[in-house]
Design a protein around this motif. Structure first.
Motif, mmCIF file in Angstrom:
data_model
loop_
_atom_site.group_PDB
_atom_site.id
_atom_site.type_symbol
_atom_site.label_atom_id
_atom_site.label_comp_id
_atom_site.label_asym_id
_atom_site.label_seq_id
_atom_site.Cartn_x
_atom_site.Cartn_y
_atom_site.Cartn_z
ATOM 1 N N VAL A 31 67.112 33.119 8.925
ATOM 2 C CA VAL A 31 66.143 32.142 9.423
ATOM 3 C C VAL A 31 66.470 30.778 8.820
ATOM 4 C CG1 VAL A 31 63.717 31.476 9.482
ATOM 5 C CG2 VAL A 31 64.348 33.889 9.672
ATOM 6 N N ARG A 33 65.065 27.761 10.468
ATOM 7 C CA ARG A 33 64.027 26.820 10.860
ATOM 8 C C ARG A 33 62.719 27.565 11.141
ATOM 9 N NH1 ARG A 33 63.646 21.584 12.391
ATOM 10 N NH2 ARG A 33 62.387 21.138 14.225
ATOM 11 N N PRO A 34 62.051 28.010 10.081
ATOM 12 C CA PRO A 34 60.806 28.766 10.279
ATOM 13 C C PRO A 34 59.642 27.855 10.658
ATOM 14 C CG PRO A 34 61.188 28.453 7.946
ATOM 15 C CD PRO A 34 62.387 27.871 8.647
ATOM 16 N N MET A 35 58.686 28.422 11.371
ATOM 17 C CA MET A 35 57.466 27.695 11.685
ATOM 18 C C MET A 35 56.337 28.271 10.832
ATOM 19 S SD MET A 35 55.314 27.620 15.184
ATOM 20 C CE MET A 35 54.603 26.093 15.753
ATOM 21 N N ILE A 62 60.990 22.979 4.988
ATOM 22 C CA ILE A 62 60.212 23.467 6.130
ATOM 23 C C ILE A 62 59.496 22.273 6.753
ATOM 24 C CG2 ILE A 62 58.315 24.953 6.866
ATOM 25 C CD1 ILE A 62 59.044 26.887 4.695
ATOM 26 N N VAL A 64 58.303 22.330 10.268
ATOM 27 C CA VAL A 64 57.421 22.638 11.387
ATOM 28 C C VAL A 64 56.202 23.400 10.879
ATOM 29 C CG1 VAL A 64 57.265 23.612 13.688
ATOM 30 C CG2 VAL A 64 59.485 22.840 12.815
ATOM 31 N N TYR A 85 56.589 26.145 18.985
ATOM 32 C CA TYR A 85 57.694 26.914 18.395
ATOM 33 C C TYR A 85 58.966 26.724 19.232
ATOM 34 C CZ TYR A 85 60.239 31.161 16.792
ATOM 35 O OH TYR A 85 61.171 32.044 16.303
ATOM 36 N N GLN A 88 60.316 23.110 19.142
ATOM 37 C CA GLN A 88 60.957 22.778 17.861
ATOM 38 C C GLN A 88 62.173 23.668 17.584
ATOM 39 O OE1 GLN A 88 60.137 20.325 15.845
ATOM 40 N NE2 GLN A 88 58.190 19.672 16.735
ATOM 41 N N LYS A 89 62.454 24.587 18.506
ATOM 42 C CA LYS A 89 63.592 25.503 18.350
ATOM 43 C C LYS A 89 63.561 26.250 17.018
ATOM 44 C CE LYS A 89 66.852 23.421 21.568
ATOM 45 N NZ LYS A 89 65.819 22.725 22.362
ATOM 46 N N CYS A 90 62.404 26.803 16.704
ATOM 47 C CA CYS A 90 62.269 27.571 15.466
ATOM 48 C C CYS A 90 62.922 28.953 15.636
ATOM 49 C CB CYS A 90 60.793 27.730 15.111
ATOM 50 S SG CYS A 90 60.040 26.159 14.655
ATOM 51 N N ASP A 91 63.164 29.617 14.507
ATOM 52 C CA ASP A 91 63.800 30.926 14.575
ATOM 53 C C ASP A 91 63.121 31.975 13.686
ATOM 54 O OD1 ASP A 91 64.538 29.871 12.189
ATOM 55 O OD2 ASP A 91 66.701 29.902 12.540
ATOM 56 N N ILE A 93 58.806 32.994 11.782
ATOM 57 C CA ILE A 93 57.423 32.571 11.551
ATOM 58 C C ILE A 93 56.981 32.938 10.141
ATOM 59 C CG2 ILE A 93 55.014 32.863 12.285
ATOM 60 C CD1 ILE A 93 56.049 33.584 15.067
#
Ligand SMILES: [Zn+2]
Lengths: 393, 182
Positions: A31, A33-35, A62, A64, A85, A88-91, A93
Motif C-alpha cells: 500500500v 497511498r492509503p485513505m 498520508i 488522503v 478514494y 485520489q487513486k488510493c490503494d 484503507i
C-alpha cells in the motif's frame, strides 16, 4: 456431540508504539497511498495527528483523509467516500475510530474493490466471493470489537432500513491497538464501551453458539475487564490498563463474532433505536436482568464465569450452588460502582430518556431482532416485556 | 480408471426423506397459516408476495412459500424461478436431515453454522418461530420437545387439520429408520 466453527484471520498489533508499525504493515501489503476514514471526534481529540505523525516519521506521508463520518453512517456517506478514494487513486484503507467509522470503511472497501456506486447491491451474507483491498483498523473505543467482526450495518436513509453486510472478506488485514488511542476517552464512554465488551463476552460464553475457542477468548476478556475497568475510571491516564481494556475489547469481539450474542443485544438494539441511547449503555442496562431471566438455562457456564468476574478467592469461598447468582451480583456491583464514578445509568428510569409507554414497542422490536435467535432460552413477547419491566427501576 | 460410483442406499434414503419432509412442512405451513392465530400474527409483518425458501446446497431439495394478500401462506412446491426474499440454506444434505428429523433444533443448527440465512435476519427469526410452532402441531409431544427450545402449552388447534400431515410423517419416519439402520 457439538459442532462449531471458529474464524479470525486478523493480525493483532498491540502495545507500546504499535502505531509506529503501520508503515511496515502498509508496505507488506504494497500500500503506497492509503485513505484514512475517520470522524471529527477522532480528529478533535488529536488522535488523527498521532497516527499521521507516526506514519510520517516512518517515511510514509498520508495525504488522503476523510474525517466526516457521521454517528449513523448512511449509504450516501459510503458512496461519497468511495468516489473520493477513486479520484485520489488510493490503494488501501485505514479506519480510525469507533463502530461507525469502522463499519463505514468496511462498506467503502466493498465498493472500491467490487465496483459500482450502490452499496445496497452487496447487502446480505455470502455475497462477496473474493478478497477486498488492503484494510487496516485502529479502534479508539474499547468496546465494539468491530475490528475483528465480519459484519457492518449501513443505513439506507431513503428506504428507512438498515442494510446488513456479512462476509469474512470484510475483516481487516490488521487491527492496531495502541494505548495512546484510548487514553483520552471520556469516563462515561469508557464505562459504557467497557460494559459492551463485558456483554459481548458474557453472551458469547452463555449463548447457543458457545464453543471452546470463543469461550477461551470470552473468559480472558472478562478477567481483563474485571481487573481494569474500575481502575481506569479512577486513573484515566493509566496507559497500561487502557491497553488491557483495548485488548479485552478485541478478545470479546473475537469471541462474539464466532459465537454470536443473545437477548441483551436484542433488547439493546431495540432500546437504542427507539430512544437514541448509546449501545454500550443499553448493554449495561439489560445485562443482569437478562442473566436472571436465562439463569436456569445457563447456570453452569455462568457459575464458571464467577472465577473471571470476581477472582479465585471469592470463587473458592462461594458454594457451588450460589456461584451463578454471585456472578450476577458481581455484575450488579460493577454497575453500581460505575454509576458512582461517572453517573452511568443503571435503570431505564435513570436514563431520563425512556418513557414507560415505549416499553411495549421496544418489546415488539426485540422479538424481531436477529440476536434473539441465539439466546439460550426462547423469549416470547411477554418475556421480553417482563425483562424490560425489571430493568425499568 | 474412471468408475461410476453408486450412491449408497442410506444417502438416497436421506435425500428422499428430506424431500418428503420439506413437502410435509410446505403443506402444513399452508394449512396452519389459515387457522392458527399465532402463526398469522408472525406472518402478518411480512410484505405481501414475500417469497421464503428452504434449500439444501448445492441444488438439493427445496421448498418455496409465498405470503398471500389474505395473510396466509401458499406452498409453491420445490422450485420457483424467482429469487426468494429470504432463504435458509443448509450447507449439506445431512444438516437438513438432522433438522428435519428433529435431531437438531433449528436455532442450534444456525448456531452451529450448519445453515446460511440470506435476507433479513428479523424475518428469519419470525420464520424460525413459525417452523417451531408448526413442529409442535405435526409431531408427537415427545419428539417436538427435542426439536424446539420450548414447548408451548397453549396449543388449541383442531387435531384433524394435521391428521394429513401426520400420515405423511409416518411415511417419512420409515425413511429415518432406513437411514439410521444403515
Ligand atoms: Zn455490543
Amino acid at each position: 456431540m457439538s459442532y462449531y466453527e471458529f474464524f479470525c484471520p486478523v493480525k493483532v498489533i498491540a502495545g507500546q508504539a504499535a502505531l509506529e508499525h503501520l508503515p511496515y504493515e502498509f508496505s507488506s501489503r504494497a500500500v503506497k497511498r492509503p485513505m484514512v476514514v475517520t470522524d471529527k471526534g477522532v480528529r478533535n481529540a488529536g488522535l488523527l495527528d498521532k497516527v499521521l505523525a507516526a506514519c510520517e516519521e516512518g517515511g510514509m506521508d498520508i495525504t488522503v483523509v476523510y474525517d466526516d463520518v457521521p454517528a449513523d453512517s448512511s449509504k450516501q456517506t459510503v458512496t461519497a467516500i468511495a468516489k473520493e478514494y477513486r479520484k485520489q487513486k488510493c490503494d488501501g484503507i485505514l479506519a480510525i475510530g469507533g463502530g461507525s467509522p469502522i463499519d463505514t470503511a468496511k462498506a467503502v472497501n466493498i465498493l472500491v474493490s467490487e465496483g459500482g456506486d450502490d452499496i445496497a447491491q452487496y447487502a446480505g451474507s455470502g455475497v462477496l466471493k473474493r478478497p477486498l483491498k488492503p484494510f487496516f483498523v485502529i479502534p479508539t473505543t474499547a468496546g465494539t470489537g468491530s475490528e475483528v467482526t465480519n459484519v457492518a450495518v449501513i443505513a439506507d436513509t431513503e428506504k428507512e432500513v438498515k442494510l446488513p453486510f456479512a462476509s469474512g472478506f470484510m475483516l481487516p488485514d490488521a487491527a492496531v491497538l495502541d494505548p495512546r488511542m484510548t487514553l483520552t476517552l471520556p469516563p462515561q464512554i469508557t464505562a459504557a464501551t467497557g460494559m459492551d465488551a463485558m456483554t459481548h463476552s458474557v453472551e458469547a460464553f452463555t449463548c447457543l453458539a458457545k464453543n471452546p475457542l470463543s469461550d477461551a477468548y470470552a473468559a480472558a476478556a472478562i478477567r481483563k475487564i474485571s481487573n481494569n475497568l474500575l481502575k481506569v475510571m479512577e486513573k484515566p491516564d493509566d496507559a497500561e490498563r487502557r491497553l488491557e481494556l483495548a485488548q479485552a475489547s478485541t478478545m470479546a469481539g473475537i469471541a462474539f463474532s464466532n459465537s454470536m450474542v443473545g437477548l441483551v443485544h436484542a433488547l439493546g438494539h431495540s432500546l437504542g433505536a427507539a430512544c437514541h441511547l448509546p449501545h454500550g449503555l443499553c448493554m449495561s442496562l439489560f445485562l443482569p436482568y437478562v442473566l436472571e431471566y436465562n439463569l436456569e438455562e445457563i447456570r453452569e457456564p455462568l457459575s464458571e464465569l464467577l472465577l473471571h468476574l470476581a477472582g479465585p478467592e471469592i470463587y473458592a469461598m462461594t458454594p457451588k450452588s450460589q456461584r451463578a447468582e454471585e456472578s450476577i451480583a458481581t455484575i450488579r456491583k460493577l454497575r453500581d460502582d460505575l454509576h458512582r464514578h461517572c453517573g452511568l445509568p443503571r435503570t431505564l428510569q435513570e436514563t431520563g430518556k425512556v418513557e414507560k409507554s415505549q416499553l411495549d414497542r421496544i418489546a415488539q422490536m426485540t422479538i424481531d431482532d436477529g440476536s434473539i435467535m441465539f439466546n439460550p432460552k426462547e423469549a416470547s413477547l411477554e418475556d421480553a416485556r417482563a425483562v424490560l419491566e425489571k430493568a425499568w427501576a | 480408471m474412471i468408475r461410476e460410483r453408486l450412491r449408497p442406499l442410506a444417502s438416497q434414503a436421506k435425500r428422499t426423506y428430506v424431500q418428503l419432509m420439506l413437502d410435509v412442512v410446505g403443506r402444513s405451513l399452508e394449512a396452519i397459516s389459515q387457522v392458527d392465530d399465532e402463526v398469522r400474527g408472525e406472518v402478518a409483518v411480512l410484505p405481501d408476495g414475500f417469497l421464503f425458501s428452504m434449500q439444501v446446497m448445492p441444488k438439493g431439495p427445496a421448498l418455496f412459500i409465498r405470503k398471500q394478500r389474505d395473510g396466509s401462506l401458499q406452498y409453491l412446491g420445490g422450485s420457483v424461478a424467482q429469487r426468494p426474499d429470504l432463504s435458509i440454506q443448509f450447507k449439506h444434505l445431512h444438516h437438513a436431515f438432522l433438522v428435519l428429523s428433529f435431531q437438531e433444533k433449528t436455532a442450534q443448527s444456525f448456531a452451529n453454522d450448519r445453515m446460511l440465512v440470506d435476507g433479513d435476519l428479523g424475518y428469519a427469526v419470525r420464520m424460525t418461530r413459525v417452523l417451531n410452532r408448526l413442529e409442535t402441531f405435526i409431531l408427537p409431544r415427545l419428539v417436538a420437545s427435542r426439536a424446539v427450545k420450548e414447548y408451548p402449552d397453549n396449543l388449541g388447534l383442531p387435531e384433524k387439520v394435521f391428521s394429513a400431515a401426520r400420515i405423511y410423517l409416518k411415511v417419512a419416519m420409515n425413511f429415518v429408520d432406513t437411514v439410521r439402520s444403515s
